[in-house]
Motif scaffolding. Structure first.
Motif, PDB file in Angstrom:
ATOM      1  N   GLY A   1       0.816  -1.215   0.000  1.00  0.00           N
ATOM      2  CA  GLY A   1       0.000   0.000   0.000  1.00  0.00           C
ATOM      3  C   GLY A   1       0.843   1.256   0.000  1.00  0.00           C
ATOM      4  N   GLU A   2       0.307   2.318   0.620  1.00  0.00           N
ATOM      5  CA  GLU A   2       1.031   3.575   0.752  1.00  0.00           C
ATOM      6  C   GLU A   2       1.326   3.787   2.226  1.00  0.00           C
ATOM      7  OE1 GLU A   2      -1.223   6.591  -1.228  1.00  0.00           O
ATOM      8  OE2 GLU A   2      -0.677   5.824  -3.197  1.00  0.00           O
TER       9      GLU A   2
ATOM     10  N   ARG B   1       5.330   9.556   3.973  1.00  0.00           N
ATOM     11  CA  ARG B   1       4.410   8.642   3.304  1.00  0.00           C
ATOM     12  C   ARG B   1       5.088   8.226   2.009  1.00  0.00           C
ATOM     13  NH1 ARG B   1      -0.486   7.215   4.106  1.00  0.00           N
ATOM     14  NH2 ARG B   1      -1.095   9.029   5.308  1.00  0.00           N
ATOM     15  N   LEU B   2       5.025   6.926   1.748  1.00  0.00           N
ATOM     16  CA  LEU B   2       5.611   6.366   0.535  1.00  0.00           C
ATOM     17  C   LEU B   2       4.513   5.997  -0.448  1.00  0.00           C
ATOM     18  CD1 LEU B   2       8.228   3.950   2.141  1.00  0.00           C
ATOM     19  CD2 LEU B   2       8.602   6.268   1.291  1.00  0.00           C
ATOM     20  N   SER B   3       4.818   6.163  -1.719  1.00  0.00           N
ATOM     21  CA  SER B   3       3.926   5.721  -2.787  1.00  0.00           C
ATOM     22  C   SER B   3       4.807   5.266  -3.941  1.00  0.00           C
ATOM     23  CB  SER B   3       2.997   6.854  -3.233  1.00  0.00           C
ATOM     24  OG  SER B   3       2.174   6.416  -4.292  1.00  0.00           O
ATOM     25  N   GLN B   4       4.594   4.069  -4.396  1.00  0.00           N
ATOM     26  CA  GLN B   4       5.367   3.488  -5.484  1.00  0.00           C
ATOM     27  C   GLN B   4       6.863   3.612  -5.221  1.00  0.00           C
ATOM     28  OE1 GLN B   4       3.970   5.083  -9.202  1.00  0.00           O
ATOM     29  NE2 GLN B   4       1.865   4.512  -8.764  1.00  0.00           N
ATOM     30  N   GLN B   5       7.257   3.310  -4.002  1.00  0.00           N
ATOM     31  CA  GLN B   5       8.647   3.285  -3.558  1.00  0.00           C
ATOM     32  C   GLN B   5       9.326   4.650  -3.605  1.00  0.00           C
ATOM     33  OE1 GLN B   5      10.643   0.162  -5.679  1.00  0.00           O
ATOM     34  NE2 GLN B   5       9.352  -1.415  -4.804  1.00  0.00           N
TER      35      GLN B   5
ATOM     36  N   VAL C   1       6.357  10.809  -0.841  1.00  0.00           N
ATOM     37  CA  VAL C   1       5.384  11.760  -1.397  1.00  0.00           C
ATOM     38  C   VAL C   1       4.925  12.811  -0.381  1.00  0.00           C
ATOM     39  CG1 VAL C   1       4.583  10.219  -3.217  1.00  0.00           C
ATOM     40  CG2 VAL C   1       3.457  10.171  -0.979  1.00  0.00           C
TER      41      VAL C   1
ATOM     42  N   ILE D   1      -2.426  14.797   0.361  1.00  0.00           N
ATOM     43  CA  ILE D   1      -1.587  13.714   0.890  1.00  0.00           C
ATOM     44  C   ILE D   1      -0.830  14.196   2.121  1.00  0.00           C
ATOM     45  CG2 ILE D   1       0.422  12.261   0.380  1.00  0.00           C
ATOM     46  CD1 ILE D   1      -0.575  12.179  -2.552  1.00  0.00           C
TER      47      ILE D   1
END
Length: 157
Positions: A8-9, A66-70, A73, A97
């Motif tokens: 997930g994120e 917060r991480l999104s797609q490694q 963000v 976000i």
């Protein structure tokens, strides 16, 4: 748990970041800091590694991303301030976000502690956080006056 394996994120502490994500964080901090200091440019000699990871007041446990797609963000960087906390910087790819990350932070900070923060009007991310949450003013508001080189036009009073 390896954060790279999370589907997930996730919200993770800065202390849990892998070395490549810590390097990405330093690059994002540099970009953010230079962006908010366009009028009064930041020194080119700033060592962002020293500012964060080599600073014994930097709180690796309560600073979160917060991480999104490694990739990172959204960021909240916190320093220890005697027995409480002080906001260093907060920024992200998107205001929504970032504000969600702040809501997550409220569940992470210890009850009874105080988070001190200064908000600069030229930092849109910080001002968005300021406008969204209930902050208590504890000091006199400081105003910064910027003027161009017009000192020859000033009159002696």
């Amino acid at each position: 748990m390896n954060v790279r394996d999370y589907a997930g994120e996730p919200v993770v502490t800065v202390g849990e970041l892998e070395p490549d994500l810590k390097q990405e964080l330093l690059i994002l901090l540099r970009d953010h800091y230079e962006r908010i200091h366009r009028t009064n440019p930041a020194s080119k000699n700033i060592n962002y590694q020293d500012w964060l990871f080599d600073n014994h007041h930097f709180d690796l446990k309560h600073s979160i991303v917060r991480l999104s797609q490694q990739h990172i963000v959204a960021v909240i960087l916190i320093f220890e301030n005697e027995n409480d906390f002080k906001l260093g910087w907060t920024f992200g790819d998107d205001m929504a976000i970032l504000l969600d990350l702040w809501r997550d932070l409220l569940g992470i900070l210890p009850v009874g502690k105080v988070l001190y923060a200064e908000f600069k009007s030229n930092d849109l991310f910080a001002m968005s956080v300021y406008d969204t949450f209930m902050w208590h003013d504890i000091d006199t508001v400081a105003q910064t006056l910027l003027w161009q080189d017009t000192s020859k036009n000033l009159r002696n009073v």
